[in-house]
Scaffold this motif. Structure first.
Motif, PDB file in Angstrom:
ATOM      1  N   VAL A 245       1.815  84.469 -11.225  1.00 30.76           N
ATOM      2  CA  VAL A 245       3.094  84.839 -10.610  1.00 30.76           C
ATOM      3  C   VAL A 245       3.716  83.621  -9.913  1.00 30.76           C
ATOM      4  O   VAL A 245       4.947  83.533  -9.791  1.00 30.76           O
ATOM      5  CB  VAL A 245       2.921  85.993  -9.601  1.00 30.76           C
ATOM      6  N   ALA A 246       2.874  82.686  -9.480  1.00 28.71           N
ATOM      7  CA  ALA A 246       3.379  81.465  -8.850  1.00 28.71           C
ATOM      8  C   ALA A 246       4.275  80.682  -9.800  1.00 28.71           C
ATOM      9  O   ALA A 246       5.200  79.992  -9.365  1.00 28.71           O
ATOM     10  CB  ALA A 246       2.216  80.587  -8.393  1.00 28.71           C
ATOM     11  N   GLN A 247       4.006  80.790 -11.093  1.00 24.77           N
ATOM     12  CA  GLN A 247       4.796  80.068 -12.084  1.00 24.77           C
ATOM     13  C   GLN A 247       6.224  80.611 -12.135  1.00 24.77           C
ATOM     14  O   GLN A 247       7.188  79.844 -12.231  1.00 24.77           O
ATOM     15  CB  GLN A 247       4.122  80.198 -13.453  1.00 24.77           C
ATOM     16  N   ASP A 248       6.381  81.926 -12.051  1.00 22.55           N
ATOM     17  CA  ASP A 248       7.711  82.539 -12.014  1.00 22.55           C
ATOM     18  C   ASP A 248       8.433  82.193 -10.714  1.00 22.55           C
ATOM     19  O   ASP A 248       9.592  81.777 -10.712  1.00 22.55           O
ATOM     20  CB  ASP A 248       7.587  84.058 -12.129  1.00 22.55           C
ATOM     21  N   LEU A 249       7.735  82.387  -9.596  1.00 23.06           N
ATOM     22  CA  LEU A 249       8.351  82.159  -8.294  1.00 23.06           C
ATOM     23  C   LEU A 249       8.735  80.703  -8.112  1.00 23.06           C
ATOM     24  O   LEU A 249       9.768  80.387  -7.511  1.00 23.06           O
ATOM     25  CB  LEU A 249       7.389  82.605  -7.192  1.00 23.06           C
ATOM     26  N   ALA A 250       7.902  79.802  -8.652  1.00 27.56           N
ATOM     27  CA  ALA A 250       8.188  78.370  -8.567  1.00 27.56           C
ATOM     28  C   ALA A 250       9.489  78.038  -9.277  1.00 27.56           C
ATOM     29  O   ALA A 250      10.212  77.115  -8.874  1.00 27.56           O
ATOM     30  CB  ALA A 250       7.036  77.563  -9.159  1.00 27.56           C
ATOM     31  N   PHE A 251       9.810  78.780 -10.328  1.00 27.82           N
ATOM     32  CA  PHE A 251      11.019  78.511 -11.099  1.00 27.82           C
ATOM     33  C   PHE A 251      12.261  78.717 -10.228  1.00 27.82           C
ATOM     34  O   PHE A 251      13.144  77.849 -10.143  1.00 27.82           O
ATOM     35  CB  PHE A 251      11.062  79.411 -12.329  1.00 27.82           C
ATOM     36  N   LEU A 252      12.339  79.866  -9.561  1.00 30.72           N
ATOM     37  CA  LEU A 252      13.516  80.124  -8.733  1.00 30.72           C
ATOM     38  C   LEU A 252      13.536  79.196  -7.520  1.00 30.72           C
ATOM     39  O   LEU A 252      14.601  78.697  -7.123  1.00 30.72           O
ATOM     40  CB  LEU A 252      13.552  81.575  -8.279  1.00 30.72           C
ATOM     41  N   SER A 253      12.378  78.945  -6.940  1.00 25.57           N
ATOM     42  CA  SER A 253      12.303  78.023  -5.807  1.00 25.57           C
ATOM     43  C   SER A 253      12.788  76.635  -6.221  1.00 25.57           C
ATOM     44  O   SER A 253      13.567  75.987  -5.507  1.00 25.57           O
ATOM     45  CB  SER A 253      10.865  77.955  -5.287  1.00 25.57           C
ATOM     46  N   MET A 254      12.356  76.172  -7.390  1.00 28.16           N
ATOM     47  CA  MET A 254      12.801  74.882  -7.921  1.00 28.16           C
ATOM     48  C   MET A 254      14.307  74.890  -8.153  1.00 28.16           C
ATOM     49  O   MET A 254      15.010  73.917  -7.857  1.00 28.16           O
ATOM     50  CB  MET A 254      12.066  74.576  -9.230  1.00 28.16           C
ATOM     51  N   ASP A 255      14.815  75.999  -8.677  1.00 26.11           N
ATOM     52  CA  ASP A 255      16.236  76.097  -8.978  1.00 26.11           C
ATOM     53  C   ASP A 255      17.063  75.987  -7.701  1.00 26.11           C
ATOM     54  O   ASP A 255      18.118  75.335  -7.688  1.00 26.11           O
ATOM     55  CB  ASP A 255      16.508  77.423  -9.688  1.00 26.11           C
ATOM     56  N   LEU A 256      16.606  76.599  -6.635  1.00 29.78           N
ATOM     57  CA  LEU A 256      17.302  76.488  -5.359  1.00 29.78           C
ATOM     58  C   LEU A 256      17.255  75.047  -4.849  1.00 29.78           C
ATOM     59  O   LEU A 256      18.250  74.527  -4.337  1.00 29.78           O
ATOM     60  CB  LEU A 256      16.687  77.443  -4.340  1.00 29.78           C
ATOM     61  N   ASP A 257      16.109  74.391  -5.019  1.00 29.83           N
ATOM     62  CA  ASP A 257      16.017  72.964  -4.667  1.00 29.83           C
ATOM     63  C   ASP A 257      17.013  72.147  -5.475  1.00 29.83           C
ATOM     64  O   ASP A 257      17.673  71.243  -4.954  1.00 29.83           O
ATOM     65  CB  ASP A 257      14.604  72.431  -4.931  1.00 29.83           C
ATOM     66  N   PHE A 258      17.106  72.442  -6.768  1.00 33.85           N
ATOM     67  CA  PHE A 258      17.997  71.715  -7.675  1.00 33.85           C
ATOM     68  C   PHE A 258      19.440  71.767  -7.181  1.00 33.85           C
ATOM     69  O   PHE A 258      20.195  70.805  -7.319  1.00 33.85           O
ATOM     70  CB  PHE A 258      17.887  72.313  -9.079  1.00 33.85           C
TER      71      PHE A 258
END
Length: 525
Positions: A245-258
């Motif tokens: 699940v960390a892989q999914d959550l990391a995606f949105l977290s990364m997107d917000l960083d982006f």
């Protein structure tokens, strides 16, 4: 295929006769926005990780898309419908020979798209809270067990990561520099090797689930703050949808960083951890953020290389890909670097600077160009002024060096490598760059360009005949600069490389890169 697309852009191709149809496309789909409905057709492509090359496969994956997305959007995904060939052309949901299959959906409100809220500065913590409240039970209830758990194994994770590196190899030097590519590859492999127990613990803790696989702002939509829709999950490859699940959550977290929303990124993860009690998510978060940023960079590369995508979209995709790779580099602990190519007029610093810019894919700032921009001139407009007069008066020079410093800081802060190209004959100007590097904690390398006087004179005479060359340097300017050049004694030896620029620029660039690698290794200790 062109005739098919052309026909489906007409209202008569739809049972509900929409007034306006808009086509959007990615590297794998054509999406037709038709009034209150959306129809999505899969492109007949094979990227290795997905295969839509036959009509049967496209129908199968359309059906999978509907079933899987109804988990989070039961009212949005209406079903799979045929695209048929009739005597009047191609039609959706008509009678005739089936030539394609399409996913039919209700259209979500454009004003509620998370990507739009981000662009308009309208995203709030309440939006993220609503999303977390939906995701926590989704992952807790999502399918798990031995068949799903294998997608969270180190073996599968390593395969996914290495596949990314292999599929982007041809884009090295175009979308990311070789230096950054090799750094990300090395860091990722080392993390997996050193954290085998962590990957096992995630499996044992029940954190491997049949999730979404594509959880970022483009696939989240709000109906005000009443409902949140998470749509367009990955249906074409279980390896990408199932996993930690960390892989999914990391995606949105990364997107917000982006998008420069680091505070929202932290809030999103903190609230998820608080509600799910998944405390060890932090241990693996940056690894998966690096992976996700790299995936987005890869997709941008595929879009850039896709025939049929408009040139403007292709260039935008390449620009975005570079930013995603920059972000992956940052998650891997990489630091942007500052290269300062300096020396007297005619010593070849601009030729070397442009060569480094092209090979390192760095931001490149040339003092001649910046100076003329500040004066409202085109780079090719010449002002052959006396030494330190007019455009080259001391006050204009100070403005130019202040602007170079400002641009360098902005680019370095955003994660971009920077090449500065200027005379930097004064110790004070060089010291400001050393201070900037210490402030931002980035490595810096000064390249002092030198050449025999007769070579310099010949270059300056030849340059005067090149209309597009931005420099106004002449032999008398070189002689005046030489008298006033302050030796670079303030630069530590490990941060200074002196080069005689009589060799070909490519050879000189290789010497710089070799020294740069040494500088980066020393900086990392």
């Amino acid at each position: 295929m062109e005739r098919l697309i052309e026909d489906l852009l007409g209202p008569e191709a739809y049972p509900h006769r929409p007034e306006r149809i808009e086509l959007r496309q990615t590297h794998i789909s054509w999406v037709f926005l038709a009034g209150e409905l959306v129809y999505k057709i899969k492109k007949p492509v094979d990227f290795g990780f997905l295969d839509f090359t036959t009509l049967e496969k496209r129908k199968h994956f359309c059906e999978r898309e509907v079933v899987l997305n109804r988990r989070l959007c039961p009212d949005i995904y209406l079903g799979v419908v045929p695209v048929v060939k009739t005597t009047d052309g191609f039609r959706f949901e008509g009678e005739g020979e089936v030539v394609e299959w399409a996913v039919k959906m209700r259209r979500l409100p454009e004003e509620g798209m998370m990507s739009r809220l981000i662009r308009e500065g309208a995203l709030t913590r309440n939006h993220l809270e609503l999303l977390v409240q939906k995701l926590v039970p989704f992952y807790q209830e999502a399918e798990t067990g031995p068949e799903v758990n294998r997608y969270g194994s180190l073996e599968t994770v390593r395969f996914n990561v290495e596949e990314n590196f292999e599929q982007t190899r041809d884009f090295v030097g175009k979308a990311l520099s070789r230096l950054r590519y090799e750094y990300i590859v090395s860091w990722s492999r080392r993390f997996m090797e050193e954290n085998q127990a962590l990957f096992s613990a995630r499996i044992e803790g029940g954190f491997i689930r049949d999730g979404h696989g594509d959880l970022y702002s483009a696939n989240v939509c709000y109906d005000d703050l009443r409902e949140v829709y998470v749509f367009d999950c990955i249906e074409f490859n279980e390896r990408f949808r199932c996993g930690d699940v960390a892989q999914d959550l990391a995606f949105l977290s990364m997107d917000l960083d982006f998008h420069g929303l680091e505070d929202f990124s932290r809030f999103f993860i903190e609230r998820y951890v608080e509600l799910s009690n998944d405390r060890r998510l932090y241990d693996i978060l940056d690894f998966y953020k690096c992976y996700r940023a790299y995936v987005r960079g890869k997709i941008g590369c595929f879009t850039w290389a896709s025939e049929g995508v408009p040139q403007e979209e292709r260039e935008a995709a390449l620009t975005a890909a570079r930013r995603y790779f920059d972000l992956a580099y940052r998650y891997a602990g990489g630091k942007p670097f500052l290269i300062v190519v300096f020396g007297l007029s005619g010593t070849g610093k601009s030729v070397l600077g442009r060569t480094l810019y092209a090979e390192l894919l760095a931001e490149y700032y040339n003092s001649d160009v910046v100076r003329k921009e500040l004066a409202g001139l085109l780079p090719s407009e010449h002002r052959y002024e006396p030494f330190e007069k007019g455009l080259y008066a001391p006050e204009m020079t100070e403005r130019t060096y202040e602007e170079l410093l400002r641009r360098a800081e902005a680019s370095l802060t955003s994660g971009r490598d920077v090449v500065l190209d200027a005379t930097y004959r004064k110790r004070a100007h060089r010291e400001t760059l050393l201070q900037l590097a210490r402030k931002l904690e980035v490595p810096i390398l000064f390249i002092l360009c030198e050449a025999p006087a007769e070579v310099i004179r010949e270059r300056l005479e030849r340059r005067a005949q090149e209309a597009e060359e931005p420099s106004d340097g002449r032999w008398e300017i070189y002689l005046a600069q030489k008298k006033r050049f302050e030796a670079p004694g303030e630069i530590p030896p490990e941060n200074l490389l002196r080069l005689e620029t009589t060799e070909p620029p490519k050879n000189l660039a290789e010497k710089v890169k070799t020294r740069l690698f040494e500088c980066l290794r020393l900086f990392g200790k």
